[in-house]
Design a protein around this motif. Sequence first.
Motif, mmCIF file in Angstrom:
data_model
loop_
_atom_site.group_PDB
_atom_site.id
_atom_site.type_symbol
_atom_site.label_atom_id
_atom_site.label_comp_id
_atom_site.label_asym_id
_atom_site.label_seq_id
_atom_site.Cartn_x
_atom_site.Cartn_y
_atom_site.Cartn_z
ATOM 1 N N VAL A 97 21.261 -28.827 -5.397
ATOM 2 C CA VAL A 97 22.137 -27.861 -4.715
ATOM 3 C C VAL A 97 23.074 -28.507 -3.713
ATOM 4 C CG1 VAL A 97 20.450 -26.012 -5.000
ATOM 5 C CG2 VAL A 97 20.456 -27.348 -2.897
ATOM 6 N N THR A 98 23.004 -29.833 -3.571
ATOM 7 C CA THR A 98 23.920 -30.535 -2.677
ATOM 8 C C THR A 98 24.419 -31.808 -3.365
ATOM 9 O OG1 THR A 98 22.328 -32.025 -1.579
ATOM 10 C CG2 THR A 98 22.488 -29.764 -0.739
ATOM 11 N N ILE A 99 25.398 -32.449 -2.731
ATOM 12 C CA ILE A 99 25.896 -33.720 -3.246
ATOM 13 C C ILE A 99 25.286 -34.886 -2.472
ATOM 14 C CG2 ILE A 99 28.077 -32.722 -4.026
ATOM 15 C CD1 ILE A 99 29.379 -33.895 -1.504
ATOM 16 N N LEU A 100 24.289 -34.601 -1.652
ATOM 17 C CA LEU A 100 23.645 -35.646 -0.869
ATOM 18 C C LEU A 100 22.889 -36.611 -1.785
ATOM 19 C CD1 LEU A 100 22.213 -33.451 2.048
ATOM 20 C CD2 LEU A 100 24.352 -34.762 1.990
ATOM 21 N N PRO A 101 22.967 -37.909 -1.519
ATOM 22 C CA PRO A 101 22.303 -38.905 -2.379
ATOM 23 C C PRO A 101 20.805 -39.002 -2.090
ATOM 24 C CG PRO A 101 23.416 -40.016 -0.581
ATOM 25 C CD PRO A 101 23.738 -38.537 -0.435
ATOM 26 N N VAL A 102 20.060 -37.980 -2.480
ATOM 27 C CA VAL A 102 18.633 -37.936 -2.170
ATOM 28 C C VAL A 102 17.764 -37.947 -3.411
ATOM 29 C CG1 VAL A 102 18.953 -36.748 0.032
ATOM 30 C CG2 VAL A 102 18.742 -35.406 -2.067
ATOM 31 N N ALA A 103 18.355 -37.950 -4.594
ATOM 32 C CA ALA A 103 17.574 -37.900 -5.822
ATOM 33 C C ALA A 103 16.813 -39.201 -6.026
ATOM 34 C CB ALA A 103 18.478 -37.632 -7.024
ATOM 35 N N SER A 104 15.646 -39.076 -6.637
ATOM 36 C CA SER A 104 14.852 -40.254 -6.949
ATOM 37 C C SER A 104 15.491 -41.029 -8.086
ATOM 38 C CB SER A 104 13.423 -39.841 -7.326
ATOM 39 O OG SER A 104 12.679 -40.955 -7.782
ATOM 40 N N SER A 105 15.357 -42.347 -8.050
ATOM 41 C CA SER A 105 15.902 -43.186 -9.117
ATOM 42 C C SER A 105 15.051 -43.128 -10.372
ATOM 43 C CB SER A 105 15.999 -44.646 -8.636
ATOM 44 O OG SER A 105 14.714 -45.120 -8.246
ATOM 45 N N LYS A 106 13.833 -42.616 -10.255
ATOM 46 C CA LYS A 106 12.945 -42.505 -11.401
ATOM 47 C C LYS A 106 13.247 -41.227 -12.184
ATOM 48 C CE LYS A 106 9.127 -44.950 -9.152
ATOM 49 N NZ LYS A 106 7.698 -44.877 -8.748
ATOM 50 N N PRO A 107 13.157 -41.280 -13.518
ATOM 51 C CA PRO A 107 13.403 -40.072 -14.311
ATOM 52 C C PRO A 107 12.347 -39.024 -14.039
ATOM 53 C CG PRO A 107 12.511 -41.828 -15.687
ATOM 54 C CD PRO A 107 12.829 -42.442 -14.361
ATOM 55 N N ALA A 108 12.772 -37.758 -14.032
ATOM 56 C CA ALA A 108 11.842 -36.668 -13.756
ATOM 57 C C ALA A 108 10.929 -36.433 -14.952
ATOM 58 C CB ALA A 108 12.625 -35.390 -13.448
ATOM 59 N N ALA A 109 9.672 -36.201 -14.674
ATOM 60 C CA ALA A 109 8.720 -35.918 -15.748
ATOM 61 C C ALA A 109 8.949 -34.512 -16.276
ATOM 62 C CB ALA A 109 7.296 -36.074 -15.212
ATOM 63 N N ASP A 110 8.366 -34.234 -17.442
ATOM 64 C CA ASP A 110 8.503 -32.909 -18.043
ATOM 65 C C ASP A 110 7.983 -31.840 -17.093
ATOM 66 O OD1 ASP A 110 9.556 -34.008 -20.290
ATOM 67 O OD2 ASP A 110 7.687 -34.001 -21.437
ATOM 68 N N GLY A 111 8.796 -30.813 -16.850
ATOM 69 C CA GLY A 111 8.391 -29.711 -15.992
ATOM 70 C C GLY A 111 8.594 -29.968 -14.517
ATOM 71 N N ALA A 112 9.042 -31.177 -14.152
ATOM 72 C CA ALA A 112 9.185 -31.507 -12.732
ATOM 73 C C ALA A 112 10.288 -30.687 -12.074
ATOM 74 C CB ALA A 112 9.471 -32.997 -12.563
ATOM 75 N N VAL A 113 11.383 -30.488 -12.787
ATOM 76 C CA VAL A 113 12.499 -29.723 -12.221
ATOM 77 C C VAL A 113 12.084 -28.275 -11.984
ATOM 78 C CG1 VAL A 113 14.835 -28.886 -12.624
ATOM 79 C CG2 VAL A 113 14.220 -31.217 -13.281
ATOM 80 N N ALA A 114 11.442 -27.676 -12.972
ATOM 81 C CA ALA A 114 10.996 -26.285 -12.836
ATOM 82 C C ALA A 114 9.992 -26.149 -11.695
ATOM 83 C CB ALA A 114 10.379 -25.796 -14.148
ATOM 84 N N ARG A 115 9.084 -27.114 -11.581
ATOM 85 C CA ARG A 115 8.093 -27.054 -10.514
ATOM 86 C C ARG A 115 8.750 -27.166 -9.149
ATOM 87 N NH1 ARG A 115 5.635 -31.681 -11.229
ATOM 88 N NH2 ARG A 115 6.644 -32.647 -9.418
ATOM 89 N N ALA A 116 9.818 -27.975 -9.051
ATOM 90 C CA ALA A 116 10.472 -28.214 -7.765
ATOM 91 C C ALA A 116 11.323 -27.052 -7.293
ATOM 92 C CB ALA A 116 11.343 -29.475 -7.861
ATOM 93 N N THR A 117 11.476 -26.013 -8.103
ATOM 94 C CA THR A 117 12.324 -24.882 -7.703
ATOM 95 C C THR A 117 11.779 -24.150 -6.477
ATOM 96 O OG1 THR A 117 11.199 -23.477 -9.344
ATOM 97 C CG2 THR A 117 13.297 -24.483 -10.000
ATOM 98 N N TRP A 118 10.502 -24.336 -6.165
ATOM 99 C CA TRP A 118 9.973 -23.694 -4.956
ATOM 100 C C TRP A 118 10.710 -24.199 -3.706
ATOM 101 C CZ3 TRP A 118 8.327 -26.375 -0.758
ATOM 102 C CH2 TRP A 118 7.968 -27.723 -0.943
ATOM 103 N N ALA A 119 11.265 -25.420 -3.793
ATOM 104 C CA ALA A 119 11.920 -26.040 -2.640
ATOM 105 C C ALA A 119 13.392 -25.673 -2.525
ATOM 106 C CB ALA A 119 11.771 -27.565 -2.722
ATOM 107 N N LEU A 120 13.927 -24.892 -3.449
ATOM 108 C CA LEU A 120 15.337 -24.508 -3.370
ATOM 109 C C LEU A 120 15.688 -23.807 -2.055
ATOM 110 C CD1 LEU A 120 16.083 -23.311 -7.030
ATOM 111 C CD2 LEU A 120 16.861 -25.416 -5.908
ATOM 112 N N PRO A 121 14.863 -22.866 -1.570
ATOM 113 C CA PRO A 121 15.207 -22.240 -0.284
ATOM 114 C C PRO A 121 15.188 -23.221 0.882
ATOM 115 C CG PRO A 121 13.069 -21.483 -1.081
ATOM 116 C CD PRO A 121 13.707 -22.207 -2.207
ATOM 117 N N VAL A 122 14.370 -24.259 0.805
ATOM 118 C CA VAL A 122 14.357 -25.273 1.866
ATOM 119 C C VAL A 122 15.674 -26.038 1.864
ATOM 120 C CG1 VAL A 122 13.176 -27.298 2.792
ATOM 121 C CG2 VAL A 122 11.859 -25.489 1.656
ATOM 122 N N ALA A 123 16.134 -26.408 0.662
ATOM 123 C CA ALA A 123 17.433 -27.073 0.552
ATOM 124 C C ALA A 123 18.542 -26.148 1.044
ATOM 125 C CB ALA A 123 17.683 -27.482 -0.902
ATOM 126 N N GLY A 124 18.426 -24.863 0.735
ATOM 127 C CA GLY A 124 19.413 -23.890 1.201
ATOM 128 C C GLY A 124 19.443 -23.786 2.714
#
Length: 260
Positions: free
Chosen positions: A22-49
């Motif tokens: 949700v931002t252009i900040l360079p905070v993404a991990s350099s490691k590829p996300a495992a299956d289901g990792a993106v969906a699981r991380a959606t709980w943190a969207l309001p924190v990023a907001g």
Amino acid sequence: MIPRAEFLKDILADLRMAASFVTILPVASSKPAADGAVARATWALPVAGLLVGLAGAFVYKAATRLGLPPNLAALLTLATTALITGALHEDGLADTADGLGGGRTRERRLEIMRDSRIGTYGVCALILSFGLRWSALAAIASPFAVTLALCAAHTAARAGVPAFMSLVPPARPDGLSASAGVPPGRSVAIAFALGTLVLALTLGPGKALASLILLSLAGLTLARLAIRRIGGQTGDVLGTFEQLGEILILLVAAAFQVGH
């Protein structure tokens, strides 16, 4: 039982992933996300907001300290939040407006939504989005009240995204939304709880309830329209959901502010 160090590591990874989406900040991990990792991380969207909202509030406060009137401070605030997010949600709103508003078939509408060019519906949607949010912030005026409203809007607008993704199927097998997967129930519940908590703490119980009702109605309306017109949701539709949330919560905050 998950070790504490591993648990904290997973939380940090989810927060970084949500912020990178949700931002252009360079905070993404350099490691590829495992299956289901993106969906699981959606709980943190309001924190990023919340971080986006705080950045906008900082700019508003600084602008008013420099003597700028509320209307100019509000404009700089919107420019800041759009810059931090890379105008991701605004882009989704414009594409969705063009796609759902134009095209005679489902395939044509999806094609329009993938087109990087913007049409009349998209332009009108962006003008309304920026205009309504700018007017609401200028009407609230007080830097402290604007801070509370921005935190509420940016947090709660993203808190409902996991539920929307879970309840509305993807419109196509590829694309950002489909590749992210379906958020698990735990992520949906945590995101909703975080959004509701921030709404209650920043706007108070009455305004929070009004915001939740309006968000639910907007989400149901958008979901029904998206399913009927294109067969489900896409990343652009999710961006539209976020924009509707921001607009409605800021309008609620402004209406109560003016009434008070």
